[in-house]
Design a protein around this motif. Structure first.
Motif, short mmCIF file in Angstrom:
data_model
loop_
_atom_site.label_atom_id
_atom_site.label_comp_id
_atom_site.label_asym_id
_atom_site.label_seq_id
_atom_site.Cartn_x
_atom_site.Cartn_y
_atom_site.Cartn_z
N ILE A 1 0.83 -1.20 0.00
CA ILE A 1 0.00 0.00 0.00
C ILE A 1 0.87 1.26 0.00
N TYR A 2 1.91 1.25 0.81
CA TYR A 2 2.81 2.40 0.84
C TYR A 2 3.46 2.62 -0.52
N CYS A 3 3.94 1.56 -1.13
CA CYS A 3 4.59 1.69 -2.44
C CYS A 3 3.60 2.19 -3.49
N ALA A 4 2.41 1.63 -3.51
CA ALA A 4 1.40 2.04 -4.48
C ALA A 4 1.01 3.50 -4.28
N ALA A 5 0.95 3.94 -3.02
CA ALA A 5 0.58 5.33 -2.74
C ALA A 5 1.67 6.31 -3.15
N MET A 6 2.90 5.85 -3.22
CA MET A 6 4.02 6.73 -3.58
C MET A 6 4.16 6.95 -5.09
N ILE A 7 3.67 6.04 -5.88
CA ILE A 7 3.89 6.11 -7.33
C ILE A 7 3.34 7.39 -7.97
N PRO A 8 2.10 7.80 -7.69
CA PRO A 8 1.62 9.05 -8.33
C PRO A 8 2.49 10.26 -7.99
N GLY A 9 2.90 10.39 -6.75
CA GLY A 9 3.76 11.51 -6.36
C GLY A 9 5.11 11.45 -7.04
N ALA A 10 5.65 10.26 -7.17
CA ALA A 10 6.95 10.11 -7.83
C ALA A 10 6.86 10.46 -9.31
N LEU A 11 5.76 10.08 -9.96
CA LEU A 11 5.59 10.43 -11.37
C LEU A 11 5.44 11.95 -11.55
N VAL A 12 4.70 12.57 -10.64
CA VAL A 12 4.57 14.03 -10.70
C VAL A 12 5.93 14.67 -10.52
N ALA A 13 6.70 14.19 -9.55
CA ALA A 13 8.02 14.76 -9.29
C ALA A 13 8.97 14.56 -10.48
N ALA A 14 8.81 13.46 -11.20
CA ALA A 14 9.69 13.20 -12.34
C ALA A 14 9.43 14.13 -13.51
N PHE A 15 8.21 14.62 -13.64
CA PHE A 15 7.86 15.42 -14.81
C PHE A 15 7.55 16.88 -14.52
N THR A 16 7.73 17.32 -13.28
CA THR A 16 7.47 18.73 -12.95
C THR A 16 8.65 19.34 -12.22
N ARG A 17 8.67 20.66 -12.20
CA ARG A 17 9.70 21.38 -11.47
C ARG A 17 9.09 22.33 -10.44
N ARG B 1 6.01 19.16 -7.08
CA ARG B 1 7.10 18.22 -6.86
C ARG B 1 7.17 17.75 -5.40
N TRP B 2 6.62 18.55 -4.50
CA TRP B 2 6.64 18.21 -3.07
C TRP B 2 5.54 17.24 -2.68
N LEU B 3 4.77 16.77 -3.66
CA LEU B 3 3.69 15.83 -3.39
C LEU B 3 4.21 14.52 -2.79
N LEU B 4 5.32 14.01 -3.30
CA LEU B 4 5.85 12.73 -2.81
C LEU B 4 6.29 12.82 -1.34
N PRO B 5 7.12 13.79 -0.95
CA PRO B 5 7.47 13.85 0.48
C PRO B 5 6.27 14.11 1.37
N ALA B 6 5.32 14.91 0.90
CA ALA B 6 4.13 15.19 1.70
C ALA B 6 3.29 13.93 1.88
N ALA B 7 3.13 13.15 0.82
CA ALA B 7 2.38 11.90 0.91
C ALA B 7 3.09 10.91 1.83
N THR B 8 4.39 10.88 1.78
CA THR B 8 5.17 10.00 2.64
C THR B 8 4.93 10.34 4.11
N LEU B 9 5.02 11.60 4.43
CA LEU B 9 4.83 12.05 5.80
C LEU B 9 3.39 11.79 6.26
N LEU B 10 2.43 12.06 5.39
CA LEU B 10 1.03 11.84 5.73
C LEU B 10 0.76 10.37 6.03
N LEU B 11 1.27 9.48 5.20
CA LEU B 11 1.06 8.06 5.43
C LEU B 11 1.70 7.60 6.73
N LEU B 12 2.90 8.07 6.99
CA LEU B 12 3.60 7.66 8.20
C LEU B 12 2.85 8.11 9.45
N ILE B 13 2.43 9.36 9.47
CA ILE B 13 1.74 9.90 10.65
C ILE B 13 0.37 9.27 10.81
#
Length: 108
Positions: free
Chosen positions: A50-66, A70-82
């Motif tokens: 579930i964690y890996c699947a939830a990270m993929i959209p943020g990682a794709l956004v980070a790969a193609f935006t500047r 781009r901060w979607l991936l770290p924000a999603a990571t922190l949200l899931l952890l908390i």
């Protein structure tokens, strides 16, 4: 294609790391609540998936935006952890066993 593969690899790496940290946090909550820490392999694998699947959209956004997206991936990571550790603490405070599933009457 290379960007997509790198993004997926980063998402899976982040998902596994954060999932394991979260699982350790759940064990600590169980121990602090006076219970034993008993987690199944299937439960741990499900959480990591579930964690890996939830990270993929943020990682794709980070790969193609500047931009700020781009901060979607770290924000999603922190949200899931908390949120995951908070949910474990909530369930433990209501008397749930460590590693319980929502169908055992402890669902929100």
């Amino acid at each position: 294609m290379r960007k997509v593969l790198m993004a997926i690899a980063a998402a899976v790496s982040a998902g596994v790391i954060v999932g394991l940290v979260s699982r350790v946090g759940m064990a600590l909550v169980a121990i602090a609540s006076g219970h034993t820490s008993q987690f199944s392999f299937a439960g741990t694998a499900s959480i990591l998936f579930i964690y890996c699947a939830a990270m993929i959209p943020g990682a794709l956004v980070a790969a193609f935006t500047r931009g700020p997206l781009r901060w979607l991936l770290p924000a999603a990571t922190l949200l899931l952890l908390i949120s995951d550790d908070a949910e474990a603490a909530r369930r433990m405070s209501k008397g749930a066993r460590p590693g319980c599933i929502p169908s055992d009457g402890m669902s929100p």
